[in-house]
Design a protein around this motif. Structure first.
Motif, PDB file in Angstrom:
ATOM      1  N   PHE A   1     -92.994   0.839   0.571  1.00  0.00           N
ATOM      2  CA  PHE A   1     -92.240   1.068  -0.661  1.00  0.00           C
ATOM      3  C   PHE A   1     -92.627   2.441  -1.198  1.00  0.00           C
ATOM      4  O   PHE A   1     -93.809   2.785  -1.279  1.00  0.00           O
ATOM      5  CB  PHE A   1     -92.548  -0.004  -1.703  1.00  0.00           C
ATOM      6  N   VAL A   2     -91.639   3.226  -1.530  1.00  0.00           N
ATOM      7  CA  VAL A   2     -91.881   4.573  -2.060  1.00  0.00           C
ATOM      8  C   VAL A   2     -91.283   4.682  -3.453  1.00  0.00           C
ATOM      9  O   VAL A   2     -90.236   4.082  -3.745  1.00  0.00           O
ATOM     10  CB  VAL A   2     -91.274   5.652  -1.135  1.00  0.00           C
ATOM     11  N   GLY A   3     -91.971   5.422  -4.280  1.00  0.00           N
ATOM     12  CA  GLY A   3     -91.454   5.745  -5.598  1.00  0.00           C
ATOM     13  C   GLY A   3     -90.870   7.139  -5.592  1.00  0.00           C
ATOM     14  O   GLY A   3     -90.993   7.891  -4.615  1.00  0.00           O
ATOM     15  N   VAL A   4     -90.261   7.506  -6.691  1.00  0.00           N
ATOM     16  CA  VAL A   4     -89.675   8.846  -6.792  1.00  0.00           C
ATOM     17  C   VAL A   4     -90.791   9.886  -6.693  1.00  0.00           C
ATOM     18  O   VAL A   4     -91.767   9.853  -7.450  1.00  0.00           O
ATOM     19  CB  VAL A   4     -88.902   8.994  -8.114  1.00  0.00           C
ATOM     20  N   GLY A   5     -90.644  10.809  -5.745  1.00  0.00           N
ATOM     21  CA  GLY A   5     -91.629  11.871  -5.556  1.00  0.00           C
ATOM     22  C   GLY A   5     -92.692  11.574  -4.532  1.00  0.00           C
ATOM     23  O   GLY A   5     -93.469  12.470  -4.177  1.00  0.00           O
ATOM     24  N   ASP A   6     -92.763  10.352  -4.023  1.00  0.00           N
ATOM     25  CA  ASP A   6     -93.772  10.030  -3.002  1.00  0.00           C
ATOM     26  C   ASP A   6     -93.472  10.811  -1.715  1.00  0.00           C
ATOM     27  O   ASP A   6     -92.310  10.953  -1.323  1.00  0.00           O
ATOM     28  CB  ASP A   6     -93.773   8.534  -2.698  1.00  0.00           C
TER      29      ASP A   6
END
Length: 360
Positions: free
Chosen positions: A193-198
């Motif tokens: 799972f990635v967040g914004v900017g990862d």
């Protein structure tokens, strides 16, 4: 009367004999000294032979003073890609080290309900377009006020923005390569799972390489953009590059100026991070090329050459311009000079010699 006997007389007085012998030796030695003074010594009649040396006439040629720098290759372009939307990684389309084209998909993020949001935004846009046309028609007939028309226009603009945002969000579910290059690193795996900017991946472009080096403040003024540079790799291979960047601010710690040399690498065979030697030419000046065997040191330890002036040896200090495999370029000798090539180790500054010109 008894007869006189010389033998008996001297036998009774031996000191007279000794005195006579001493006087005789003194007279003989004095006579030898006078004769020796009259004859000049042979050593003063013979002259000391002059040393024989060979020389050649050298003429100065315009050449460049060169400096040697050390650096490492680096990619001309490097991009660290990050997620622009939060979600789960559902697919990896490339592997680490793989070449990619501009726009190629690297990873896919779960779309979620973004498709439905886009459809809803488009449907709402159609409604707002109809409302705006109706309000515009009523306004033209004088049946609707300016405020109602402005509200309908604002609703239309907002609906268009929702459609655009939904399209962008849907497009951002695909992480794509911004330029053609190589996937140098992948920071994610399928299911992450990635967040914004990862961070997602690092893309490097090795079509051109950049060599970063530092130049001293003494030489920085002699460099210019686009001037050629000779780059030598640790393997011995030599290629040509150009100066692409010259910093105008020095490093406070070292008082050196960072520069960059751009190096074509169309086949991408040269990797990044390779140690290099960079030869750069500075200002042009007249110099004479000699072999190291012609160099000499004076009493003070200064490096120079022994030259000829009016059949006498003259030591001239020199400055090194650059060194090559078959000789060194020196300045400080003038435009034309006679240099002793053989026998310079047996003569000193100021000695008169027998000079023979060496044939080429």
């Amino acid at each position: 009367m008894a007869s006189f006997s010389f033998t008996r007389f001297f036998a009774e007085r031996p000191y007279i004999v000794s005195l006579f012998i001493v006087l005789l030796l003194s007279a003989w030695l004095g006579l030898g000294s006078l004769q020796a003074d009259d004859i000049p010594p042979q050593s003063s009649l013979q002259e000391i032979p002059l040393a024989k040396v060979s020389y050649r006439t050298f003429t100065a040629q315009n050449t460049y003073k060169a400096i040697e720098l050390y650096g490492r290759t680096a990619p001309d372009r490097q991009a660290n890609l990050g997620a622009e939307i939060a979600g789960k990684i559902i697919a990896l389309k490339v592997e680490k080290g793989q070449s990619v084209k501009q726009g190629q998909v690297i990873a896919q993020i779960d779309k979620g309900d973004l498709d439905i949001q886009l459809e809803r935004a488009r449907s709402l846009l159609k409604v707002r377009e109809k409302e705006f046309k109706a309000a515009q028609s009523l306004k033209n007939k004088g049946l609707q006020g300016e405020v109602a028309f402005s509200n309908a226009e604002a609703s239309l603009v907002e609906a268009r923005a929702h459609v655009t945002n939904a399209k962008i969000a849907l497009r951002n579910t695909n992480v794509t390569a911004p330029f053609s290059g190589i996937v140098d690193h992948l920071f994610i795996e399928t299911g992450d799972f990635v967040g914004v900017g990862d961070p997602v991946a690092t893309i490097i472009d090795l079509t051109n390489l950049v060599i970063e080096a530092d130049v001293s403040e003494r030489h920085i003024q002699d460099l210019s953009l686009d001037q050629p540079a000779k780059v030598k790799f640790i393997s011995g291979e030599t290629v040509e590059g150009t100066v692409s960047y010259i910093s105008r601010v020095s490093s406070p710690a070292t008082n050196t100026f960072p520069i960059e040399i751009l190096l074509p690498n169309p086949q991408q065979l040269i990797p990044a991070g390779i140690s290099t030697e960079v030869d750069l030419n500075l200002k042009q000046q007249p110099a004479i090329k000699l072999t190291p065997a012609m160099l000499a040191l004076d009493k003070a330890g200064n490096l120079g050459v022994k030259t000829l002036e009016n059949q006498k040896v003259k030591f001239i200090p020199i400055q090194l311009v650059k060194a090559e495999q078959d000789g060194v370029w020196l300045t400080g000798l003038g435009d034309k000079v006679d240099i002793i090539t053989t026998g310079q180790g047996f003569v000193r500054d100021g000695d008169e010699v027998i000079a023979v010109k060496q044939e080429l």
